[in-house]
Design a protein around this motif. Structure first.
Motif, PDB file in Angstrom:
ATOM      1  N   PHE A 152       0.823  -1.208   0.000  1.00  0.00           N
ATOM      2  CA  PHE A 152       0.000   0.000   0.000  1.00  0.00           C
ATOM      3  C   PHE A 152       0.859   1.261   0.000  1.00  0.00           C
ATOM      4  CE2 PHE A 152      -3.141  -2.865   2.426  1.00  0.00           C
ATOM      5  CZ  PHE A 152      -3.604  -3.392   1.231  1.00  0.00           C
ATOM      6  N   ALA A 166       0.751   4.242  -2.902  1.00  0.00           N
ATOM      7  CA  ALA A 166       0.500   5.634  -2.537  1.00  0.00           C
ATOM      8  C   ALA A 166       1.752   6.482  -2.737  1.00  0.00           C
ATOM      9  CB  ALA A 166       0.027   5.712  -1.082  1.00  0.00           C
ATOM     10  N   ALA A 195       2.072   7.456  -6.318  1.00  0.00           N
ATOM     11  CA  ALA A 195       1.119   8.511  -6.699  1.00  0.00           C
ATOM     12  C   ALA A 195       1.611   9.880  -6.219  1.00  0.00           C
ATOM     13  CB  ALA A 195      -0.255   8.203  -6.108  1.00  0.00           C
ATOM     14  N   PHE A 202      -1.043  12.891   5.512  1.00  0.00           N
ATOM     15  CA  PHE A 202      -0.201  11.703   5.705  1.00  0.00           C
ATOM     16  C   PHE A 202       0.978  12.021   6.626  1.00  0.00           C
ATOM     17  CE2 PHE A 202      -0.925   7.967   2.792  1.00  0.00           C
ATOM     18  CZ  PHE A 202      -2.210   8.320   2.420  1.00  0.00           C
ATOM     19  N   PHE A 258      -1.304  -0.645   7.465  1.00  0.00           N
ATOM     20  CA  PHE A 258      -1.267   0.649   6.781  1.00  0.00           C
ATOM     21  C   PHE A 258      -0.243   1.544   7.451  1.00  0.00           C
ATOM     22  CE2 PHE A 258      -5.391  -1.297   6.887  1.00  0.00           C
ATOM     23  CZ  PHE A 258      -5.675  -1.423   5.534  1.00  0.00           C
ATOM     24  N   LEU A 298      -3.970   5.561  -4.382  1.00  0.00           N
ATOM     25  CA  LEU A 298      -3.974   6.075  -3.014  1.00  0.00           C
ATOM     26  C   LEU A 298      -5.045   5.434  -2.144  1.00  0.00           C
ATOM     27  CD1 LEU A 298      -3.461   9.830  -3.879  1.00  0.00           C
ATOM     28  CD2 LEU A 298      -1.981   8.507  -2.367  1.00  0.00           C
ATOM     29  N   PRO A 302      -6.133   2.363  -1.077  1.00  0.00           N
ATOM     30  CA  PRO A 302      -5.922   1.456   0.073  1.00  0.00           C
ATOM     31  C   PRO A 302      -5.259   2.147   1.257  1.00  0.00           C
ATOM     32  CG  PRO A 302      -5.025   0.504  -1.954  1.00  0.00           C
ATOM     33  CD  PRO A 302      -5.467   1.885  -2.296  1.00  0.00           C
ATOM     34  N   ALA A 303      -4.162   2.867   0.992  1.00  0.00           N
ATOM     35  CA  ALA A 303      -3.440   3.507   2.090  1.00  0.00           C
ATOM     36  C   ALA A 303      -4.306   4.571   2.760  1.00  0.00           C
ATOM     37  CB  ALA A 303      -2.142   4.124   1.579  1.00  0.00           C
ATOM     38  N   ALA A 304      -4.956   5.394   1.942  1.00  0.00           N
ATOM     39  CA  ALA A 304      -5.753   6.493   2.500  1.00  0.00           C
ATOM     40  C   ALA A 304      -6.931   5.956   3.300  1.00  0.00           C
ATOM     41  CB  ALA A 304      -6.229   7.416   1.383  1.00  0.00           C
ATOM     42  N   GLY A 312      -7.228   2.951   4.735  1.00  0.00           N
ATOM     43  CA  GLY A 312      -6.712   2.292   5.933  1.00  0.00           C
ATOM     44  C   GLY A 312      -6.322   3.298   7.002  1.00  0.00           C
ATOM     45  N   LEU A 313      -5.625   4.340   6.586  1.00  0.00           N
ATOM     46  CA  LEU A 313      -5.194   5.352   7.563  1.00  0.00           C
ATOM     47  C   LEU A 313      -6.389   6.108   8.120  1.00  0.00           C
ATOM     48  CD1 LEU A 313      -1.975   6.776   5.886  1.00  0.00           C
ATOM     49  CD2 LEU A 313      -2.125   5.346   7.923  1.00  0.00           C
TER      50      LEU A 313
END
Lengths: 277, 317
Positions: A90, A94, A97, A113, A150, B39, B41-43, B45-46
């Motif tokens: 993951f 990200a 991107a 983030f 994550f 983005l 999955p990460a977004a 999950g977070l």
């Protein structure tokens, strides 16, 4: 230090200091190893036993008999693999991107983030526990790894790696008609492999060593990882030092092997990000 | 040891290859959809597991929890209790003591890194492995091993002390000494990590500084104090802040080496230990959330201080 026949060792004083330091660093490990093969009597003798009279392999079977120790090692392994695969995959998506694309709201999203990386993870624990409770996942293997899959930090780290990759290859591929998906899977991902390995090793170490979260979600011995298992081993065998040391040794050995194999990538990842190992 | 890996500070000023020119991003067509897809999955999950929980914890810190899981708004009640709570005061004092003693690891690791960086030094890889071993080793196993070393009756440490005529204490059950025992393990466990940061810092110092000093007749020791240490100040700041943050986070060692039933617990408990104890052993979620917010504020203040101080005090060469 072995002297080479051709030259004498340079910096003898430096070696002396570093060797003394190394003894302090490694001493506890040697003590653990020696004790894990002693009888109980040897471990509480005065003066202490440095070398066991005969190797007591039975301490190991005691450990595996006292706990579902084998099962706990498997739990830890599963938890470690799932968290590592999740975080690396993951974060790579990200990170790519953020590093290589333009989209609306990018700055804001990246700032979010980045802010998340500054929050101590204990702040998440109470609500994460409630999520697991609501999903009926307490005392399951899934609870051990799900929230840990994550990572904002991982995204940040891999974005840095992707940003360093040369643009020319990507442009050439685009001119040849490759779409973004192809560029990512075929070209960028293989090139970012060192960064992904560095992140992977960090996550393996964190996951393997994690104690607080497992204590919170899994109180059932068969669903515990080995870190929490050692805590209960100590509860049962308070002063049976050979058994405790044998358990400690087995529980920590796998991650030490991973570290020795991948230490270069690990060190570069740490130096690069300045993050707690 | 954090499991989600809190990166607490900006990247180190590391070796040159890290500090490249910023390239313009390639203008890509239809990035929007692709970016969203990558983005997601990460977004997601977070958002679910970290961002929303952070706000929830802040909200919970203003609520009072019943024994059966319900909670009601109670305003600043938890914070009032927190301020008056002697355990919180102990935790802060303990953290300060652990931090102060753990600082010993900083000069030690600078010396270690400087010695390893000497020109033509051999065996560096082996030293680096040995010094870093404690950093990666399962803290639970480390705690059990040191607990045995510190044992009052059969521990190696007291036996070594008896050889030089010192009658060692029962380190971990004696409230006066337990925190020192834990801090020593903290020093032992952090030298390797600091060493890696300092090695990369030293690696970034241009060699001609040393060559120029050599020509001026400066010896190795003088070079160390006049070149290495001043130019390492960014790394030193970084490591100092990390040391304090880690002391704040200390849990595993306290939980496993001292533990709830020990008379030494009030003299060794830390904020995270308190958080676990109140929140999960005693199910007082509101109070634990307030401790969590305290932890969050402390971490943010330390990180901000690091940024500001670095700007003001640091040589970048």
């Amino acid at each position: 230090m072995a002297e080479s026949s051709k030259r004498r060792v340079r910096h003898p004083i430096a070696h002396l200091v570093l060797c003394v330091g190394a003894i302090f660093m490694v001493g506890p490990f040697l003590w653990q190893l020696s004790t894990s093969l002693q009888t109980f009597g040897e471990s509480v003798s005065v003066p202490p036993t440095f070398v066991p009279h005969s190797l007591q392999w039975s301490n190991l079977s005691t450990v595996f008999g006292a706990l579902p120790f084998g099962r706990e090692l498997l739990n830890t392994t599963a938890m470690t693999i799932a968290r590592t695969v999740g975080q690396v995959l993951f974060s790579a998506l990200a990170g790519f991107a953020f590093a290589r694309m333009r989209f609306r709201g990018q700055g804001v999203l990246f700032a979010v983030f980045l802010s998340v990386t500054m929050v101590p993870y204990q702040v998440f624990l109470l609500p994460q526990y409630q999520i697991m409770q609501r999903l009926g996942l307490l005392n399951t293997l899934v609870a051990l790894f799900l929230p840990g899959m994550f990572s904002a930090f991982g995204t940040f780290l891999l974005r840095q790696f992707f940003r360093q990759l040369p643009l020319e290859i990507e442009e050439a591929a685009r001119i040849d008609g490759a779409n973004i998906g192809q560029i990512f899977w075929r070209i960028m991902l293989p090139m970012a492999a060192p960064g992904m390995i560095a992140l992977g090793v960090l996550v393996v170490i964190w996951s393997w060593n994690d104690l607080l979260w497992p204590l919170v979600v899994n109180s059932e011995p068969r669903q515990m990882p080995v870190s929490a298992g050692l805590a209960s081993l100590q509860g049962q065998y308070t002063t049976n030092f050979p058994v405790l040391m044998a358990g400690s040794l087995v529980a920590s050995l796998p991650v030490i092997v991973v570290f020795v194999v991948f230490q270069r990538q690990l060190m570069s990842g740490i130096a690069f990000s300045g993050v707690k190992g | 040891m954090t499991s989600s890996g809190t990166a607490t500070a900006p990247a180190e000023p590391v070796a040159e290859e890290m500090v490249r020119r910023r390239r313009p991003r390639p203008p890509t067509q239809d990035s929007g959809w692709w970016a969203a897809l990558l983005l997601l999955p990460a977004a997601a999950g977070l958002a679910i597991f970290e961002i929303w929980p952070t706000f929830q914890t802040i909200y919970y810190s203003f609520t009072s929890w019943g024994a059966f899981g319900g909670h009601v708004w109670s305003g600043l009640e938890n914070y009032r209790t927190l301020i008056a709570d002697s355990d919180v005061f102990h935790a802060i004092v303990n953290t300060a003591i652990i931090s102060a003693i753990s600082m010993l690891a900083v000069p030690l690791s600078i010396v270690v890194a400087a010695l390893m960086s000497l020109p033509g030094m051999r065996g560096v890889t082996i030293y680096r492995t040995l010094y870093f071993l404690p950093v990666v080793t399962l803290p639970a196993a480390v705690a059990l091993t040191w607990k045995y070393l510190f044992n009052g009756d059969y521990g190696l440490i007291n036996w070594l002390l008896s050889k030089v005529g010192v009658d060692g204490p029962h380190w971990l059950s004696d409230p006066a000494t337990a925190i020192f025992a834990i801090s020593i393990v903290g020093v032992w466990g952090s030298i390797g990590y600091n060493m890696v940061i300092f090695l990369s810092g030293i690696h970034g110092i241009p060699l001609d500084y040393y060559e120029a000093a050599e020509l001026d007749g400066a010896g190795r020791v003088s070079q160390f104090f006049h070149i290495t240490v001043p130019l390492l100040t960014p790394s030193i700041f970084f490591v100092t802040v990390i040391t304090v943050i880690n002391s704040l986070q200390a849990f595993d060692l306290v939980y496993l080496m001292v533990g709830q039933t020990s008379p030494a617990i009030t003299r060794t408990e830390t904020l995270v230990y308190l958080f676990y104890q109140r929140g999960f052993a005693e199910h007082d979620g509101g109070y634990a959330a307030a401790v969590g917010v305290l932890l969050l504020l402390a971490t943010l203040i330390l990180t901000a201080a690091q940024f500001r101080l670095q700007r003001r005090w640091v040589h970048y060469g």
